[in-house]
Design a protein around this motif. Structure first.
Motif, PDB file in Angstrom:
ATOM      1  N   ALA A   7       0.837  -1.203   0.000  1.00 28.76           N
ATOM      2  CA  ALA A   7       0.000   0.000   0.000  1.00 28.76           C
ATOM      3  C   ALA A   7       0.876   1.259   0.000  1.00 28.76           C
ATOM      4  O   ALA A   7       0.611   2.196  -0.758  1.00 28.76           O
ATOM      5  N   LYS A   8       1.886   1.262   0.815  1.00 27.29           N
ATOM      6  CA  LYS A   8       2.791   2.420   0.877  1.00 27.29           C
ATOM      7  C   LYS A   8       3.503   2.614  -0.457  1.00 27.29           C
ATOM      8  O   LYS A   8       3.604   3.730  -0.964  1.00 27.29           O
ATOM      9  N   LEU A  10       2.457   1.749  -3.386  1.00 25.94           N
ATOM     10  CA  LEU A  10       1.501   2.199  -4.400  1.00 25.94           C
ATOM     11  C   LEU A  10       0.928   3.584  -4.109  1.00 25.94           C
ATOM     12  O   LEU A  10       0.261   4.168  -4.963  1.00 25.94           O
ATOM     13  N   TYR A  12      -1.312   4.038  -1.674  1.00 24.41           N
ATOM     14  CA  TYR A  12      -2.692   3.720  -1.278  1.00 24.41           C
ATOM     15  C   TYR A  12      -2.713   3.506   0.219  1.00 24.41           C
ATOM     16  O   TYR A  12      -1.705   3.126   0.812  1.00 24.41           O
ATOM     17  N   SER A  13      -3.877   3.690   0.808  1.00 24.44           N
ATOM     18  CA  SER A  13      -3.959   3.384   2.238  1.00 24.44           C
ATOM     19  C   SER A  13      -4.040   1.870   2.409  1.00 24.44           C
ATOM     20  O   SER A  13      -4.515   1.151   1.529  1.00 24.44           O
ATOM     21  N   ARG A  14      -3.569   1.390   3.537  1.00 26.74           N
ATOM     22  CA  ARG A  14      -3.609  -0.041   3.814  1.00 26.74           C
ATOM     23  C   ARG A  14      -5.056  -0.543   3.810  1.00 26.74           C
ATOM     24  O   ARG A  14      -5.355  -1.607   3.283  1.00 26.74           O
ATOM     25  N   GLN A  16      -7.692   0.685   2.146  1.00 26.18           N
ATOM     26  CA  GLN A  16      -8.219   0.621   0.775  1.00 26.18           C
ATOM     27  C   GLN A  16      -7.722  -0.629   0.061  1.00 26.18           C
ATOM     28  O   GLN A  16      -8.496  -1.349  -0.569  1.00 26.18           O
ATOM     29  N   LEU A  17      -6.424  -0.879   0.169  1.00 32.49           N
ATOM     30  CA  LEU A  17      -5.852  -2.028  -0.513  1.00 32.49           C
ATOM     31  C   LEU A  17      -6.371  -3.330   0.087  1.00 32.49           C
ATOM     32  O   LEU A  17      -6.689  -4.272  -0.639  1.00 32.49           O
ATOM     33  N   SER A  28     -10.134  -0.165  -9.008  1.00 34.45           N
ATOM     34  CA  SER A  28     -10.447   1.045  -9.773  1.00 34.45           C
ATOM     35  C   SER A  28      -9.419   1.229 -10.891  1.00 34.45           C
ATOM     36  O   SER A  28      -8.349   0.604 -10.881  1.00 34.45           O
ATOM     37  N   ASP A  30      -7.683   3.822 -11.279  1.00 39.22           N
ATOM     38  CA  ASP A  30      -6.522   4.431 -10.616  1.00 39.22           C
ATOM     39  C   ASP A  30      -5.614   3.370 -10.006  1.00 39.22           C
ATOM     40  O   ASP A  30      -4.400   3.401 -10.196  1.00 39.22           O
ATOM     41  N   LEU A  31      -6.190   2.411  -9.295  1.00 39.94           N
ATOM     42  CA  LEU A  31      -5.381   1.354  -8.696  1.00 39.94           C
ATOM     43  C   LEU A  31      -4.750   0.494  -9.785  1.00 39.94           C
ATOM     44  O   LEU A  31      -3.578   0.120  -9.687  1.00 39.94           O
ATOM     45  N   ARG A  34      -1.776   2.311 -11.025  1.00 43.68           N
ATOM     46  CA  ARG A  34      -0.685   2.272 -10.037  1.00 43.68           C
ATOM     47  C   ARG A  34      -0.004   0.902 -10.039  1.00 43.68           C
ATOM     48  O   ARG A  34       1.217   0.816  -9.922  1.00 43.68           O
TER      49      ARG A  34
END
Length: 80
Positions: A7-8, A10, A12-14, A16-17, A28, A30-31, A34
């Motif tokens: 997550a870090k 990418l 992203y928050s932990r 969310q992931l 998404s 966006d993900l 990434r």
């Protein structure tokens, strides 16, 4: 690599992931992008997998079965 580390990496928050990994949230665009930028596959592949999963889920619902049946009957009558 842990979920927290990924997550870090990418951005992203932990949470969310974790939700995505446990099928509680969709992947998404966006993900997917990434993940591609991180060298973890192509974005279109991730989105295709998400789309396939969404379609599989839709086919499993009783409402989808009824809607499909009704739609096929409706179109069948129009063709005659």
């Amino acid at each position: 690599m842990t979920v927290t580390e990924l997550a870090k990496y990418l951005g992203y928050s932990r949470g969310q992931l974790s939700n995505v990994l446990h099928c509680r949230a969709p992947i998404s665009a966006d993900l997917a992008w990434r993940l591609e930028m991180a060298g973890l596959g192509k974005a279109h592949m991730w989105l295709a997998r998400q789309s396939a999963y969404d379609l599989w889920q839709a086919h499993r619902t009783p409402a989808a079965d009824k809607a499909t049946m009704l739609a096929s009957k409706k179109w069948h009558h129009r063709e005659r």
